[in-house]
Write a protein that holds these residues in place. Structure first.
Motif, PDB file in Angstrom:
ATOM      1  N   ILE A 163       0.851  -1.192   0.000  1.00  0.00           N
ATOM      2  CA  ILE A 163       0.000   0.000   0.000  1.00  0.00           C
ATOM      3  C   ILE A 163       0.885   1.240   0.000  1.00  0.00           C
ATOM      4  O   ILE A 163       1.802   1.370   0.798  1.00  0.00           O
ATOM      5  N   LEU A 164       0.578   2.157  -0.910  1.00  0.00           N
ATOM      6  CA  LEU A 164       1.364   3.367  -1.073  1.00  0.00           C
ATOM      7  C   LEU A 164       0.733   4.566  -0.388  1.00  0.00           C
ATOM      8  O   LEU A 164       1.403   5.295   0.342  1.00  0.00           O
ATOM      9  N   SER A 165      -0.564   4.772  -0.640  1.00  0.00           N
ATOM     10  CA  SER A 165      -1.197   6.001  -0.158  1.00  0.00           C
ATOM     11  C   SER A 165      -2.690   5.798   0.048  1.00  0.00           C
ATOM     12  O   SER A 165      -3.302   4.883  -0.513  1.00  0.00           O
ATOM     13  N   VAL A 166      -3.244   6.695   0.853  1.00  0.00           N
ATOM     14  CA  VAL A 166      -4.678   6.715   1.153  1.00  0.00           C
ATOM     15  C   VAL A 166      -5.156   8.152   0.988  1.00  0.00           C
ATOM     16  O   VAL A 166      -4.510   9.085   1.483  1.00  0.00           O
ATOM     17  N   ARG A 167      -6.283   8.333   0.289  1.00  0.00           N
ATOM     18  CA  ARG A 167      -6.834   9.678   0.100  1.00  0.00           C
ATOM     19  C   ARG A 167      -8.299   9.672   0.509  1.00  0.00           C
ATOM     20  O   ARG A 167      -9.080   8.883  -0.002  1.00  0.00           O
ATOM     21  N   GLY A 168      -8.660  10.551   1.429  1.00  0.00           N
ATOM     22  CA  GLY A 168     -10.025  10.592   1.920  1.00  0.00           C
ATOM     23  C   GLY A 168     -10.676  11.940   1.702  1.00  0.00           C
ATOM     24  O   GLY A 168     -10.024  12.988   1.781  1.00  0.00           O
ATOM     25  N   GLU A 169     -11.962  11.909   1.409  1.00  0.00           N
ATOM     26  CA  GLU A 169     -12.786  13.117   1.307  1.00  0.00           C
ATOM     27  C   GLU A 169     -14.026  12.921   2.167  1.00  0.00           C
ATOM     28  O   GLU A 169     -14.805  11.995   1.937  1.00  0.00           O
ATOM     29  N   PHE A 170     -14.183  13.783   3.152  1.00  0.00           N
ATOM     30  CA  PHE A 170     -15.369  13.726   4.005  1.00  0.00           C
ATOM     31  C   PHE A 170     -16.003  15.109   4.086  1.00  0.00           C
ATOM     32  O   PHE A 170     -15.305  16.118   4.222  1.00  0.00           O
ATOM     33  N   GLY A 171     -17.331  15.130   4.055  1.00  0.00           N
ATOM     34  CA  GLY A 171     -18.018  16.374   4.364  1.00  0.00           C
ATOM     35  C   GLY A 171     -19.193  16.673   3.471  1.00  0.00           C
ATOM     36  O   GLY A 171     -19.523  15.921   2.544  1.00  0.00           O
ATOM     37  N   TYR A 172     -19.816  17.807   3.749  1.00  0.00           N
ATOM     38  CA  TYR A 172     -21.009  18.251   3.048  1.00  0.00           C
ATOM     39  C   TYR A 172     -21.250  19.695   3.463  1.00  0.00           C
ATOM     40  O   TYR A 172     -20.597  20.216   4.371  1.00  0.00           O
ATOM     41  N   TRP A 173     -22.195  20.330   2.791  1.00  0.00           N
ATOM     42  CA  TRP A 173     -22.506  21.715   3.130  1.00  0.00           C
ATOM     43  C   TRP A 173     -23.511  21.736   4.281  1.00  0.00           C
ATOM     44  O   TRP A 173     -24.639  21.260   4.147  1.00  0.00           O
ATOM     45  N   VAL A 174     -23.084  22.270   5.419  1.00  0.00           N
ATOM     46  CA  VAL A 174     -24.001  22.466   6.544  1.00  0.00           C
ATOM     47  C   VAL A 174     -24.572  23.875   6.422  1.00  0.00           C
ATOM     48  O   VAL A 174     -23.826  24.861   6.413  1.00  0.00           O
ATOM     49  N   PHE A 175     -25.885  23.974   6.293  1.00  0.00           N
ATOM     50  CA  PHE A 175     -26.520  25.272   6.100  1.00  0.00           C
ATOM     51  C   PHE A 175     -26.204  26.209   7.266  1.00  0.00           C
ATOM     52  O   PHE A 175     -26.115  25.792   8.422  1.00  0.00           O
ATOM     53  N   GLU A 176     -26.070  27.472   6.944  1.00  0.00           N
ATOM     54  CA  GLU A 176     -25.665  28.460   7.933  1.00  0.00           C
ATOM     55  C   GLU A 176     -26.733  28.729   8.979  1.00  0.00           C
ATOM     56  O   GLU A 176     -26.454  29.260  10.044  1.00  0.00           O
ATOM     57  N   GLY A 177     -27.984  28.356   8.691  1.00  0.00           N
ATOM     58  CA  GLY A 177     -29.067  28.529   9.648  1.00  0.00           C
ATOM     59  C   GLY A 177     -29.910  29.759   9.421  1.00  0.00           C
ATOM     60  O   GLY A 177     -30.888  29.983  10.137  1.00  0.00           O
ATOM     61  N   ASP A 178     -29.556  30.575   8.403  1.00  0.00           N
ATOM     62  CA  ASP A 178     -30.340  31.792   8.167  1.00  0.00           C
ATOM     63  C   ASP A 178     -31.576  31.512   7.322  1.00  0.00           C
ATOM     64  O   ASP A 178     -32.702  31.786   7.739  1.00  0.00           O
ATOM     65  N   ILE A 197     -14.379  20.742  13.778  1.00  0.00           N
ATOM     66  CA  ILE A 197     -14.342  19.509  12.980  1.00  0.00           C
ATOM     67  C   ILE A 197     -13.101  18.679  13.285  1.00  0.00           C
ATOM     68  O   ILE A 197     -13.127  17.456  13.167  1.00  0.00           O
ATOM     69  N   ILE A 198     -11.999  19.311  13.705  1.00  0.00           N
ATOM     70  CA  ILE A 198     -10.800  18.541  14.036  1.00  0.00           C
ATOM     71  C   ILE A 198     -11.047  17.695  15.277  1.00  0.00           C
ATOM     72  O   ILE A 198     -10.771  16.491  15.289  1.00  0.00           O
ATOM     73  N   ARG A 267     -19.584  21.413  -1.009  1.00  0.00           N
ATOM     74  CA  ARG A 267     -20.733  20.836  -1.704  1.00  0.00           C
ATOM     75  C   ARG A 267     -20.298  19.534  -2.367  1.00  0.00           C
ATOM     76  O   ARG A 267     -19.230  19.456  -2.961  1.00  0.00           O
ATOM     77  N   VAL A 268     -21.138  18.516  -2.249  1.00  0.00           N
ATOM     78  CA  VAL A 268     -20.732  17.150  -2.565  1.00  0.00           C
ATOM     79  C   VAL A 268     -20.819  16.881  -4.067  1.00  0.00           C
ATOM     80  O   VAL A 268     -21.875  17.064  -4.678  1.00  0.00           O
ATOM     81  N   TYR A 269     -19.700  16.448  -4.655  1.00  0.00           N
ATOM     82  CA  TYR A 269     -19.678  15.927  -6.022  1.00  0.00           C
ATOM     83  C   TYR A 269     -18.921  14.602  -5.996  1.00  0.00           C
ATOM     84  O   TYR A 269     -17.784  14.480  -6.423  1.00  0.00           O
ATOM     85  N   ARG A 270     -19.536  13.623  -5.385  1.00  0.00           N
ATOM     86  CA  ARG A 270     -19.024  12.269  -5.302  1.00  0.00           C
ATOM     87  C   ARG A 270     -20.200  11.384  -4.930  1.00  0.00           C
ATOM     88  O   ARG A 270     -21.274  11.875  -4.608  1.00  0.00           O
ATOM     89  N   ASP A 271     -20.013  10.081  -4.918  1.00  0.00           N
ATOM     90  CA  ASP A 271     -21.137   9.173  -4.694  1.00  0.00           C
ATOM     91  C   ASP A 271     -21.686   9.246  -3.277  1.00  0.00           C
ATOM     92  O   ASP A 271     -22.888   9.073  -3.057  1.00  0.00           O
ATOM     93  N   GLU A 272     -20.803   9.461  -2.277  1.00  0.00           N
ATOM     94  CA  GLU A 272     -21.240   9.430  -0.888  1.00  0.00           C
ATOM     95  C   GLU A 272     -20.568  10.559  -0.109  1.00  0.00           C
ATOM     96  O   GLU A 272     -19.637  11.203  -0.600  1.00  0.00           O
ATOM     97  N   LEU A 273     -21.025  10.786   1.122  1.00  0.00           N
ATOM     98  CA  LEU A 273     -20.473  11.880   1.917  1.00  0.00           C
ATOM     99  C   LEU A 273     -19.044  11.606   2.382  1.00  0.00           C
ATOM    100  O   LEU A 273     -18.326  12.527   2.754  1.00  0.00           O
ATOM    101  N   PHE A 274     -18.638  10.345   2.337  1.00  0.00           N
ATOM    102  CA  PHE A 274     -17.277   9.979   2.694  1.00  0.00           C
ATOM    103  C   PHE A 274     -16.752   8.995   1.672  1.00  0.00           C
ATOM    104  O   PHE A 274     -17.430   8.021   1.316  1.00  0.00           O
ATOM    105  N   SER A 275     -15.571   9.236   1.156  1.00  0.00           N
ATOM    106  CA  SER A 275     -14.921   8.286   0.253  1.00  0.00           C
ATOM    107  C   SER A 275     -13.453   8.173   0.616  1.00  0.00           C
ATOM    108  O   SER A 275     -12.828   9.133   1.072  1.00  0.00           O
ATOM    109  N   LEU A 276     -12.910   6.978   0.425  1.00  0.00           N
ATOM    110  CA  LEU A 276     -11.528   6.695   0.775  1.00  0.00           C
ATOM    111  C   LEU A 276     -10.898   5.922  -0.377  1.00  0.00           C
ATOM    112  O   LEU A 276     -11.374   4.836  -0.729  1.00  0.00           O
ATOM    113  N   GLN A 277      -9.871   6.481  -0.992  1.00  0.00           N
ATOM    114  CA  GLN A 277      -9.159   5.801  -2.077  1.00  0.00           C
ATOM    115  C   GLN A 277      -7.842   5.260  -1.555  1.00  0.00           C
ATOM    116  O   GLN A 277      -7.081   5.961  -0.884  1.00  0.00           O
TER     117      GLN A 277
END
Length: 383
Positions: A163-178, A197-198, A267-277
């Motif tokens: 295994i060489l590397s791991v790349r993760g994308e997590f998140g989505y747009w949380v509305f500001e509440g206004d 978030i950390i 804003r999400v442009y992937r299949d799911e809210l979390f992806s790991l390559q």
């Protein structure tokens, strides 16, 4: 076959995660299926008492799901010797005090993460539990997501080669509440209330990376507060004092490099809210919450950089789906059943308060990296 009752104190389950995942989809679901099967054929029936600060919410929640017991008096609940497990899903800043009291009362401990707002307190809880001789565990739900279970299957089979590397994308747009209500509580965006978030997500990345690929040895992190003002549940504007995004690189055991972006402002442009390559010498995989796709070395198309012509390869079509090959239960419920069998039958359960402290440690190291603008080593923890 006999039924065995096990009493548990559930504190903080009126919140979104506590209600949906821990109460309804875990404890209530176990009760509806006739309990948790034990090795000798008996069934373990969880009998919860709901604890919180709002009598109205507790009464309504208990009535809606057939729970007979609830109280706003935690001390009274802890005094009952028939309830042997204490579970905590409160906000992070309230957790340590209640867990200390539960350990002092001799209860076995199961709790959400982060286990504390700082590493010193997280280690203190782990030490207190060990000294008291009580069993203890921390929620690490993502390990039982179907996509990550398939990914673990690939790792264990040697599919990737080295295994060489791991790349993760997590998140989505949380509305500001206004103009639309936010999908997350306002305390998540206030550092003084334990938000950020950390602190929230790096506890996850610690156990995901550690259990699938190897322990984190060092971290480089840049945090950000992209949305500086939000609107709370009462419609009042407030200043966001905690980070809502983090961009991190992790150095793992075995020379593996991992990069994970975490954001509540994307804003999400992937299949799911979390992806790991995962990329290895023999193959690659992309896993989400439920799905996992692979590309082996022999099926890798020959990509050539040429921006002067339309791309001739449909890269999406060159990946294959990993089959389910099993039934997948709710991830929270699976871990709950493991912990209940750990308490009732002494079955192994490695996801203890020390593991929870490792998550807090990684978050602290990431925050220090951001503050000091440098790589920070993550030393091994022990009690």
């Amino acid at each position: 076959m006999a039924e065995r009752r096990i009493g548990l104190i559930m504190n903080g389950v009126t919140g979104r995660m506590g209600t949906n995942q821990h109460l309804i989809r875990s404890i209530v679901a176990m009760r509806q299926q006739g309990g948790v099967p034990l090795p000798n054929g008996d069934r373990l029936i969880p009998d919860p008492i709901l604890v919180g600060r709002s009598a109205h919410k507790l009464e309504a929640l208990a009535r809606a799901h057939g729970i007979e017991r609830w109280t706003t008096d935690l001390d009274r609940a802890l005094a009952d010797p028939d309830d042997v497990i204490y579970f905590d899903a409160q906000t992070t800043s309230r957790r340590a005090e209640a867990v200390r009291a539960a350990i002092a009362a001799g209860k076995h401990i199961y709790c959400e993460k982060p286990t504390a707002t700082d590493l010193e307190t997280a280690l203190e809880l782990a030490r207190l539990a060990r000294l008291a001789g009580v069993k203890n565990g921390v929620v690490q739900d993502k390990l039982w997501l179907p996509g990550l279970l398939k990914l673990k299957r690939l790792v264990d089979s040697g599919f990737f080669g080295r295994i060489l590397s791991v790349r993760g994308e997590f998140g989505y747009w949380v509305f500001e509440g206004d103009w639309q209500p936010a999908q997350r509580p306002s305390w998540n965006y206030r550092k003084e209330d334990g938000g950020g978030i950390i602190v929230d997500m790096f506890c996850h990345w610690s156990y995901v990376l550690g259990n699938l690929f190897g322990r984190v040895r060092a971290v480089s992190c840049l945090g950000a507060t992209h949305i500086p003002e939000r609107v709370d549940e009462q419609g009042r504007p407030y200043r966001a004092t905690a980070d809502d995004a983090a961009y991190a690189t992790f150095e793992l055991e075995h020379g593996i490099i991992a990069q994970i972006n975490s954001s509540w402002a994307v804003r999400v442009y992937r299949d799911e809210l979390f992806s790991l390559q995962v990329d290895g010498t023999e193959g690659s995989a992309v896993a989400g919450l439920r799905e996992c796709r692979v590309q082996h070395r022999v099926n890798t198309p020959r990509a050539v950089w040429n921006p002067d012509i339309p791309n001739p390869i449909n890269f999406w079509e060159t990946w294959q789906e990993v089959p389910d090959n099993q039934e997948f239960d709710n991830a929270f419920k699976v871990q709950w059943e493991l912990f209940l069998r750990h308490v009732a039958c002494d079955e192994p359960f490695p996801y203890d308060l020390l593991e929870g402290a490792r998550g807090v440690q990684l978050a602290e190291c990431a925050l220090r990296s951001w503050q000091e603008r440098r790589w920070v080593d993550v030393p091994e923890l022990s009690l």
